[in-house]
Design an enzyme around this catalytic site. Structure first.
Site, PDB file in Angstrom:
ATOM      1  N   HIS A 205      73.979   3.815  37.216  1.00 15.91           N
ATOM      2  CA  HIS A 205      72.549   3.554  37.040  1.00 15.91           C
ATOM      3  C   HIS A 205      72.196   3.252  35.589  1.00 15.91           C
ATOM      4  CE1 HIS A 205      70.429   4.472  40.919  1.00 15.91           C
ATOM      5  NE2 HIS A 205      71.660   4.834  41.211  1.00 15.91           N
TER       6      HIS A 205
ATOM      7  N   PRO B 220      71.024  -3.281  42.786  1.00 18.80           N
ATOM      8  CA  PRO B 220      70.972  -3.769  44.162  1.00 18.80           C
ATOM      9  C   PRO B 220      70.516  -2.680  45.129  1.00 18.80           C
ATOM     10  CG  PRO B 220      73.045  -4.368  43.108  1.00 18.80           C
ATOM     11  CD  PRO B 220      72.367  -3.403  42.199  1.00 18.80           C
TER      12      PRO B 220
ATOM     13  N   ASP C  98      81.886  10.140  53.593  1.00 19.59           N
ATOM     14  CA  ASP C  98      83.214  10.182  54.199  1.00 19.59           C
ATOM     15  C   ASP C  98      83.420  11.578  54.777  1.00 19.59           C
ATOM     16  OD1 ASP C  98      85.886  10.151  54.865  1.00 19.59           O
ATOM     17  OD2 ASP C  98      86.620   9.951  52.804  1.00 19.59           O
TER      18      ASP C  98
ATOM     19  N   THR D 214      87.333  13.196  53.706  1.00 17.82           N
ATOM     20  CA  THR D 214      87.574  13.709  52.347  1.00 17.82           C
ATOM     21  C   THR D 214      86.304  13.478  51.521  1.00 17.82           C
ATOM     22  OG1 THR D 214      88.569  11.560  51.770  1.00 17.82           O
ATOM     23  CG2 THR D 214      90.069  13.328  52.411  1.00 17.82           C
TER      24      THR D 214
END
Length: 327
Positions: A69, A165, A245, A248
């Site tokens: 950022h 974006p 995820d 993991t």
């Protein structure tokens, strides 16, 4: 008849100066920049990152997100860390900063460095170094990070949304934005592998679940996500999220690419990354080899971290990362 070359236009001259400044800034970054002025600087940052990780594991993810950022918007100059004060409106107030946290612990790291070497180590370098060390804590690659950045004196909140974006933006826009700061397509795909860790608030998922499930989303995964996000209008202040995820969730690895190839990405950008013909081959390569992913992720992080830094006599070294120094 001889031709007489025309002098460059004002626009061309300005562009040349900007490009020269950009490359000069990158070249002035160097490994072990503080070896003379503050020899223990990088060691102190690393130790603080470890201590904070042991107390609050999610800080490591915050350090990686901070780098993204900060550096994708204009310059790696710690503008992200500025609080609203006087004429400055904090970038933290933007919707693009939704879900970002642990800023107070940046101050913890800065205070430890200041105690050793007052007004020597920039907040911008602390952002970069803490990301480097956070990546290691998350099982990612060890990256040789150059330093020598200086801190900016302004916020870029007015242009932040056009620089970062959105998760629903087209792949054309995403690739174009990253290309503008020096990342090629493969580096962009590798950088988005940071989605291997952390979580996504339901606010950014429900568009794919309600009123009907996005047909590109794996049906069984959609069922799981609807359990995590049962309300089509989630409260932004509520702790409603899904891990990026499930296998993991706190390790930077290539499971992210395996998941999105199975249409189990949470965001539209994840799905598009796995299906767009420009990016899919890279997704497949990274999914097949975790070591190769780490190599490309390291390259992408370095390119990001060296975007248009302030160096030499530009900017300043903030005493407090939240505020510009008093003039």
């Amino acid at each position: 008849m001889a031709t007489v070359s025309k002098p460059p236009s004002n626009f061309s001259y300005l562009l040349l100066l900007l490009l020269l400044q950009f490359h000069l800034g990158k070249s002035q970054l160097q490994l072990n920049y503080y070896s003379s002025s503050c020899p223990k600087a990088e060691e102190i940052v690393s130790e603080q990152v470890k201590q904070l990780y042991n107390k609050h594991g999610n800080t490591a993810i915050s350090w990686v997100r901070n780098l993204f950022h900060d550096c994708i918007v204009k310059s790696c100059d710690a503008s992200l860390l500025l609080d609203t004060h006087g004429d400055i409106i904090s970038e933290k107030t933007s919707g693009r900063s939704f879900g970002m946290r642990n800023f107070k612990y940046v101050n913890t790291i800065k205070a430890a460095v200041e105690q050793e070497c007052p007004l020597t180590v920039s907040c911008a370098d602390i952002v970069a170094l803490s990301a480097r060390d956070g990546i290691v804590m998350l099982g990612g690659p060890s990256i040789e990070m150059k330093t020598g950045r200086r801190d900016g004196r302004e916020s870029y909140v007015a242009v932040l949304e056009e620089n970062i974006p959105n998760h629903n933006d087209s792949m054309d826009l995403v690739l174009s934005r990253f290309e503008s700061i020096g990342l090629d397509v493969e580096a962009t795909v590798a950088l988005l592998g940071a989605h291997s860790v952390g979580r996504v608030h339901c606010m950014n998922i429900v568009q794919r679940l309600y009123p009907s499930v996005d047909p590109t989303l794996d049906p069984k995964h959609a069922e799981y996500l609807k359990k995590r996000c049962p309300d089509p209008n989630p409260d932004p202040k509520a702790v409603q999220y899904s891990r990026n995820d499930l296998g993991t969730p706190m390790i930077i690895d290539n499971n992210y690419y395996k998941n999105i190839l199975q249409h189990k990405g949470l965001l539209m950008v994840d799905e598009e990354l796995a299906t767009d013909p420009r990016t899919k081959p890279y997704v497949e390569n990274l999914a097949a080899d975790n070591d190769y992913f780490h190599q490309q992720f390291s390259r992408a992080i370095l390119l990001l971290s060296e975007n248009n830094p302030l160096t030499s006599d530009q900017g300043e070294i903030r005493k407090d990362c939240r505020f510009v120094n008093s003039i």
